[in-house]
Design a protein around this motif. Sequence first.
Motif, PDB file in Angstrom:
ATOM      1  N   THR A 219       0.823  -1.215   0.000  1.00 27.55           N
ATOM      2  CA  THR A 219       0.000   0.000   0.000  1.00 27.55           C
ATOM      3  C   THR A 219       0.850   1.255   0.000  1.00 27.55           C
ATOM      4  O   THR A 219       0.592   2.194  -0.775  1.00 27.55           O
ATOM      5  CB  THR A 219      -0.931   0.018   1.232  1.00 27.55           C
ATOM      6  N   LEU A 220       1.877   1.301   0.836  1.00 30.03           N
ATOM      7  CA  LEU A 220       2.598   2.554   1.066  1.00 30.03           C
ATOM      8  C   LEU A 220       3.860   2.739   0.228  1.00 30.03           C
ATOM      9  O   LEU A 220       4.209   3.870  -0.116  1.00 30.03           O
ATOM     10  CB  LEU A 220       2.920   2.687   2.554  1.00 30.03           C
ATOM     11  N   LEU A 221       4.560   1.660  -0.113  1.00 33.59           N
ATOM     12  CA  LEU A 221       5.759   1.840  -0.941  1.00 33.59           C
ATOM     13  C   LEU A 221       5.420   2.318  -2.356  1.00 33.59           C
ATOM     14  O   LEU A 221       6.029   3.286  -2.843  1.00 33.59           O
ATOM     15  CB  LEU A 221       6.575   0.551  -0.989  1.00 33.59           C
ATOM     16  N   PRO A 222       4.455   1.695  -3.071  1.00 34.41           N
ATOM     17  CA  PRO A 222       4.096   2.248  -4.387  1.00 34.41           C
ATOM     18  C   PRO A 222       3.544   3.669  -4.305  1.00 34.41           C
ATOM     19  O   PRO A 222       3.773   4.477  -5.219  1.00 34.41           O
ATOM     20  CB  PRO A 222       3.033   1.263  -4.903  1.00 34.41           C
ATOM     21  N   PHE A 223       2.830   3.985  -3.236  1.00 34.18           N
ATOM     22  CA  PHE A 223       2.358   5.358  -3.033  1.00 34.18           C
ATOM     23  C   PHE A 223       3.538   6.318  -2.986  1.00 34.18           C
ATOM     24  O   PHE A 223       3.565   7.336  -3.695  1.00 34.18           O
ATOM     25  CB  PHE A 223       1.551   5.441  -1.736  1.00 34.18           C
ATOM     26  N   PHE A 224       4.536   6.009  -2.160  1.00 43.91           N
ATOM     27  CA  PHE A 224       5.717   6.859  -2.012  1.00 43.91           C
ATOM     28  C   PHE A 224       6.396   7.083  -3.364  1.00 43.91           C
ATOM     29  O   PHE A 224       6.664   8.224  -3.767  1.00 43.91           O
ATOM     30  CB  PHE A 224       6.690   6.202  -1.024  1.00 43.91           C
ATOM     31  N   TRP A 225       6.635   6.004  -4.089  1.00 44.64           N
ATOM     32  CA  TRP A 225       7.389   6.111  -5.339  1.00 44.64           C
ATOM     33  C   TRP A 225       6.554   6.730  -6.457  1.00 44.64           C
ATOM     34  O   TRP A 225       7.097   7.458  -7.311  1.00 44.64           O
ATOM     35  CB  TRP A 225       7.936   4.747  -5.742  1.00 44.64           C
ATOM     36  N   SER A 226       5.274   6.492  -6.474  1.00 46.55           N
ATOM     37  CA  SER A 226       4.455   7.084  -7.536  1.00 46.55           C
ATOM     38  C   SER A 226       4.392   8.601  -7.403  1.00 46.55           C
ATOM     39  O   SER A 226       4.420   9.324  -8.413  1.00 46.55           O
ATOM     40  CB  SER A 226       3.047   6.488  -7.520  1.00 46.55           C
ATOM     41  N   VAL A 227       4.321   9.099  -6.169  1.00 45.00           N
ATOM     42  CA  VAL A 227       4.324  10.549  -5.967  1.00 45.00           C
ATOM     43  C   VAL A 227       5.644  11.142  -6.459  1.00 45.00           C
ATOM     44  O   VAL A 227       5.663  12.168  -7.162  1.00 45.00           O
ATOM     45  CB  VAL A 227       4.104  10.912  -4.478  1.00 45.00           C
ATOM     46  N   LEU A 228       6.760  10.497  -6.110  1.00 47.19           N
ATOM     47  CA  LEU A 228       8.065  10.998  -6.554  1.00 47.19           C
ATOM     48  C   LEU A 228       8.179  10.965  -8.075  1.00 47.19           C
ATOM     49  O   LEU A 228       8.705  11.900  -8.695  1.00 47.19           O
ATOM     50  CB  LEU A 228       9.189  10.159  -5.941  1.00 47.19           C
ATOM     51  N   MET A 229       7.698   9.901  -8.697  1.00 47.10           N
ATOM     52  CA  MET A 229       7.809   9.791 -10.158  1.00 47.10           C
ATOM     53  C   MET A 229       6.972  10.848 -10.862  1.00 47.10           C
ATOM     54  O   MET A 229       7.407  11.442 -11.856  1.00 47.10           O
ATOM     55  CB  MET A 229       7.398   8.388 -10.606  1.00 47.10           C
ATOM     56  N   LEU A 230       5.777  11.107 -10.350  1.00 45.26           N
ATOM     57  CA  LEU A 230       4.969  12.174 -10.940  1.00 45.26           C
ATOM     58  C   LEU A 230       5.603  13.536 -10.708  1.00 45.26           C
ATOM     59  O   LEU A 230       5.648  14.380 -11.617  1.00 45.26           O
ATOM     60  CB  LEU A 230       3.553  12.143 -10.348  1.00 45.26           C
ATOM     61  N   ARG A 231       6.114  13.760  -9.509  1.00 40.31           N
ATOM     62  CA  ARG A 231       6.736  15.059  -9.185  1.00 40.31           C
ATOM     63  C   ARG A 231       7.968  15.328 -10.044  1.00 40.31           C
ATOM     64  O   ARG A 231       8.317  16.491 -10.300  1.00 40.31           O
ATOM     65  CB  ARG A 231       7.114  15.067  -7.694  1.00 40.31           C
ATOM     66  N   ALA A 232       8.623  14.265 -10.520  1.00 38.64           N
ATOM     67  CA  ALA A 232       9.866  14.414 -11.278  1.00 38.64           C
ATOM     68  C   ALA A 232       9.638  14.566 -12.782  1.00 38.64           C
ATOM     69  O   ALA A 232      10.606  14.800 -13.519  1.00 38.64           O
ATOM     70  CB  ALA A 232      10.767  13.205 -11.026  1.00 38.64           C
ATOM     71  N   VAL A 233       8.407  14.454 -13.250  1.00 40.89           N
ATOM     72  CA  VAL A 233       8.141  14.530 -14.693  1.00 40.89           C
ATOM     73  C   VAL A 233       8.599  15.886 -15.243  1.00 40.89           C
ATOM     74  O   VAL A 233       8.192  16.939 -14.736  1.00 40.89           O
ATOM     75  CB  VAL A 233       6.634  14.313 -14.977  1.00 40.89           C
ATOM     76  N   ASP A 234       9.472  15.842 -16.248  1.00 39.45           N
ATOM     77  CA  ASP A 234       9.981  17.058 -16.918  1.00 39.45           C
ATOM     78  C   ASP A 234      10.556  18.066 -15.922  1.00 39.45           C
ATOM     79  O   ASP A 234      10.445  19.291 -16.124  1.00 39.45           O
ATOM     80  CB  ASP A 234       8.871  17.735 -17.739  1.00 39.45           C
ATOM     81  N   TYR A 235      11.193  17.563 -14.847  1.00 36.36           N
ATOM     82  CA  TYR A 235      11.651  18.454 -13.773  1.00 36.36           C
ATOM     83  C   TYR A 235      12.696  19.445 -14.266  1.00 36.36           C
ATOM     84  O   TYR A 235      12.686  20.619 -13.864  1.00 36.36           O
ATOM     85  CB  TYR A 235      12.216  17.627 -12.621  1.00 36.36           C
ATOM     86  N   LEU A 236      13.604  19.012 -15.120  1.00 39.64           N
ATOM     87  CA  LEU A 236      14.675  19.898 -15.581  1.00 39.64           C
ATOM     88  C   LEU A 236      14.137  20.996 -16.495  1.00 39.64           C
ATOM     89  O   LEU A 236      14.574  22.144 -16.421  1.00 39.64           O
ATOM     90  CB  LEU A 236      15.749  19.082 -16.311  1.00 39.64           C
ATOM     91  N   GLU A 237      13.188  20.646 -17.371  1.00 42.81           N
ATOM     92  CA  GLU A 237      12.630  21.635 -18.291  1.00 42.81           C
ATOM     93  C   GLU A 237      11.611  22.540 -17.607  1.00 42.81           C
ATOM     94  O   GLU A 237      11.529  23.734 -17.897  1.00 42.81           O
ATOM     95  CB  GLU A 237      11.957  20.928 -19.477  1.00 42.81           C
ATOM     96  N   SER A 238      10.795  21.956 -16.718  1.00 45.09           N
ATOM     97  CA  SER A 238       9.745  22.716 -16.044  1.00 45.09           C
ATOM     98  C   SER A 238       9.560  22.170 -14.634  1.00 45.09           C
ATOM     99  O   SER A 238       8.833  21.185 -14.437  1.00 45.09           O
ATOM    100  CB  SER A 238       8.441  22.628 -16.835  1.00 45.09           C
TER     101      SER A 238
END
Length: 282
Positions: free
Chosen positions: A126-145
């Motif tokens: 329940t909690l590990l995929p939650f943790f990583w999914s938030v990070l992966m979404l937050r990192a989308v196109d991080y360098l450009e925007s």
Amino acid sequence: MLKQRIITAVILAPLVIAGIFLLPFPAFVAALAGITLIGFWEWTQFVEAKSRVIAMVLPTVALAVSIVFMPTEAEALSTLATSHQSMLLVGGIWWAIASALAITYPRSATLWSKSIPLKYLFGLLTLLPFFWSVLMLRAVDYLESPYHGAKLVMLVCFLVWAADTGAYFSGKRFGKHKMAPAVSPNKTIEGLAGGALLAVLVTWSGAALMDIPFVNLGSLLFIAIITVIASVLGDLVESMFKRVSGIKDSGNILPGHGGILDRIDSLTAALPVFALLYLWLV
């Protein structure tokens, strides 16, 4: 109780939004890890271990190991390595299984309710995929925007809040057919339909306002509807675990709202499912 809920929400909502948009990425990782650990602490009640402190050892080690072996830098996360893709897939599969357990409760409880190892495993899933999914979404196109990923995370939050609101009012007005009466007698099919309708409208308008790209309208509708269903079932799953353990609230850290798990139960399902679909399909 209502006054406490309003005061807590008024204080908490701006802090959450500020954290999503303004925290530097390393600080965001640390804050999210802290929230995840609090969630694990509340989950130890479901495990029914003799010592909750000792029960925290396994999830803490599991989270630490995942952080050591899976990159948490925004640049690495944005490439969606095999390990991160696998974590999303595990989360998606778990929520399909967990949803089936909730819908078939109490019959399904005979399969897991007496097993401490399974309860530990359910907490990790329940909690590990939650943790990583938030990070992966937050990192989308991080360098450009740097704010693009933050807008994605915020969009999922808006989707879940809209689904909850729509389900409450449509269920109260039209609700007749119970989804899982043994787990949550108030949740109905009609409520789910109303929540899905409002959530789709909010997702569509939110994506347009925040300039979040989808392949097409069909892709947006598909992702939004599946995520809404996951969020509603995520709420049911936590209710199932609380019912088996004889617990009303997962904690009391948030006055009027209960514990962290009580507030993020829908998000623990919605975020991995949304991330899985958005990052793979868009």
